[in-house]
Design a protein around this motif. Structure first.
Motif, short mmCIF file in Angstrom:
data_model
loop_
_atom_site.label_atom_id
_atom_site.label_comp_id
_atom_site.label_asym_id
_atom_site.label_seq_id
_atom_site.Cartn_x
_atom_site.Cartn_y
_atom_site.Cartn_z
N TYR A 175 26.20 24.80 60.68
CA TYR A 175 27.07 24.07 61.60
C TYR A 175 27.27 22.62 61.16
O TYR A 175 28.36 22.07 61.28
N VAL A 242 24.65 22.59 66.51
CA VAL A 242 25.72 23.22 67.30
C VAL A 242 26.35 22.21 68.25
O VAL A 242 27.58 22.13 68.38
N PHE A 245 28.50 19.72 66.34
CA PHE A 245 29.72 20.41 65.90
C PHE A 245 30.69 20.58 67.07
O PHE A 245 31.89 20.29 66.95
#
Length: 529
Positions: A175, A242, A245
């Motif tokens: 990610y 995550v 991102f």
């Protein structure tokens, strides 16, 4: 035919991004490493410790998601500048226990082709002056002029086969690599969670190394209840990569089987001792609700509850690109050997196939990406039955192949150009070219299918090809044994780059670590590339 080519790098002129500050803000929201479950305080102001997400962004709209730690009013401000000197206010919903304290706000009337900075504030519903900390994010709206190019990434298969968030290797590292490429959006091609994949605290690898998982109660068993499905979505958000991102890159979300249960289909009754609820339709309903609560998907939020909630949709990303997000789960027939001579249900269902034909015929985009959660010509078994489309018989179409043949024939006869298929599911990366001169069924125009993944799951050997539609495996990179951990095999994602001047589309298949494994350039309007 693989080639080593230089990877694309984001141009500073394309975006003024909150790179360092945004990533640091998202990473610190849940604490230093971002790998421990948040301990929500039960007093004070509302907090948004699970980050923010955006999805289904178009030239003038998008969706913003957040989760609170208590009932709150969701407020969103957008601005053309990171300083938020001038803002637009977007009033979101009251969020509470009914949606697991998640909320999604639709942003409309946005300028095309611009970097949008946004901040989300959670306010006390009884006292709007009591607000929590603001959490910031950014995204770029789709361009409304052809000369502005488009670049996006795709992959799937996250936290599967027993390989979850491993703090020893930095969590879901791919990610962060994708974030640094700064794409316009990310297409998640399904298996966004593994609701049927419990995690053990540690796993001993064949070479003696120890894989260590972050674990939660919801990931200790297969998901059956609504709260257990919700917990599977929350699990991925524990990872700081995550969250960083999500705060920078919009996602187009798709589902496949593991959002519910491995290889599921409507009407299935389980023979699996791990499940007390045996009716897959009940499980799928709970999973879909959790999916809608935890992901910003336009058709799940705009249409409300009940039967109108659906996954398939078109995300129109300016004059260069339409993304046709398919649902190969909700309408399929039961898995079988796939040898039926007459099959009108297939893998899409009659209604979705009719919708897809209408939308393809109406599309004026230069490129039409068919985002499939399963591959076309790769044989994906389900025991002695068939899980995907191809069933290993190289002759004329049978079973679910009949519906795909009908679609390919329609595309050819309606002279629809610029179609390509993107998928994940099989846990390796490859490129297949389909051509009628190699096929048993020949009434179609040549096309490409590109496979990528997993993004954070086990790697598997390559599947066999079925010759019905004449696929040629031009490139493949896959492990030689099943379920290699991310410590043993790189993770994969793909990149699509459409040049705004020439209209040429370049596909790059990437491996974690910055390597471009394969690259293919497609030219607009050409057949048989």
């Amino acid at each position: 035919m693989s080639q080593s080519v230089p990877g694309s790098s984001p141009s500073p002129a394309r975006r003024s991004v909150l790179r360092g500050s945004l990533a640091a803000s998202a990473a610190l929201t849940l604490g230093g490493a971002g790998l421990a479950a948040p301990a929500f305080a039960l007093s004070g102001r509302p907090r948004a410790e699970w980050g923010v997400q955006t999805g289904d962004v178009t030239t003038s709209s998008g969706l913003v998601w957040v989760r609170s730690d208590r009932p709150a009013r969701m407020l969103v401000e957008t601005s053309a500048s990171e300083s938020f000197r001038r803002v637009r206010h977007h009033h979101g919903p009251l969020i509470g226990a009914g949606t697991d304290f998640t909320g999604t706000t639709a942003l409309r009337g946005l300028p095309a082709g611009e970097q949008i900075h946004y901040r989300v504030t959670l306010a006390d519903p009884d006292d709007p002056r009591r607000t929590g900390e603001r959490i910031v994010g950014t995204f770029r709206t789709a361009p409304d002029r052809r000369r502005e190019g488009v670049r996006f990434l795709w992959s799937g298969d996250i936290a599967g086969q027993g390989w979850g968030i491993n703090p020893d290797i930095g969590g879901f590292r791919a990610y962060e690599e994708m974030r640094r490429l700064d794409p316009d959006f990310f297409l998640c091609s399904g298996d966004s969670i593994y609701a049927d994949g419990p995690l053990q605290p540690s796993v001993t690898l064949p070479d003696g190394r120890i894989w260590r998982n972050v674990t939660t109660p919801e990931k200790s068993k297969v998901a059956e209840t609504l709260d257990e499905y919700r917990g599977n979505f929350r699990y991925n958000l524990l990872d700081h990569n995550v969250r960083a991102f999500n705060a920078q890159v919009p996602t187009v979300m798709q589902w496949d089987d593991h959002e519910v249960r491995n290889n599921w289909y409507p009407g299935q009754i389980l023979d699996d001792a791990r499940y007390t609820e045996k009716d897959v339709d009940v499980l799928a309903s709970r999973a879909l609700r959790a999916f809608g609560e935890y992901t910003p998907v336009s058709t799940l939020h705009a249409r409300g509850g009940g039967r109108e909630r659906r996954m398939h949709r078109v995300v129109r990303y300016g004059p260069l690109l339409d993304v046709f997000v398919l649902d190969m789960r909700s309408f399929r027939n039961a898995n079988s050997r796939g040898r039926q001579a007459d099959d009108t249900t297939g893998i899409l269902g009659a209604e979705q196939l009719a919708w897809l034909k209408r939308e393809l015929a109406a599309s004026t985009a230069v490129w039409k990406v068919l985002a499939a959660d399963m591959p076309l010509g790769l044989v994906v078994p389900d025991g002695t039955n068939i899980e995907a489309i191809a069933q290993g018989d190289p002759g004329a179409p049978l079973g679910r192949e009949l519906q795909i043949a009908e679609l390919l024939r329609f595309i050819k006869h309606r002279r629809i150009t610029g179609t390509l298929w993107l998928t994940a599911d099989v846990h390796y990366t490859s490129a297949q070219h389909y051509a009628p001169e190699r096929a048993a069924f020949q009434d179609f125009a040549p096309f490409w299918e590109f496979v990528s993944g997993p993004l954070a799951a086990g790697g598997f050997p390559a599947n066999a090809l079925d010759a019905t539609f004449g696929p040629e495996r031009v490139f493949v990179r896959a492990p030689e044994r099943a379920n290699l951990s991310p410590m043993e095999s790189p993770q994969y994602f793909g990149e699509v780059d459409i040049d705004g001047h020439s209209g040429e589309l370049t596909v790059r298949l990437r491996a974690e670590g910055g390597t471009v494994l394969f690259s293919k350039v497609l030219r607009p309007g050409r057949v048989g590339q």
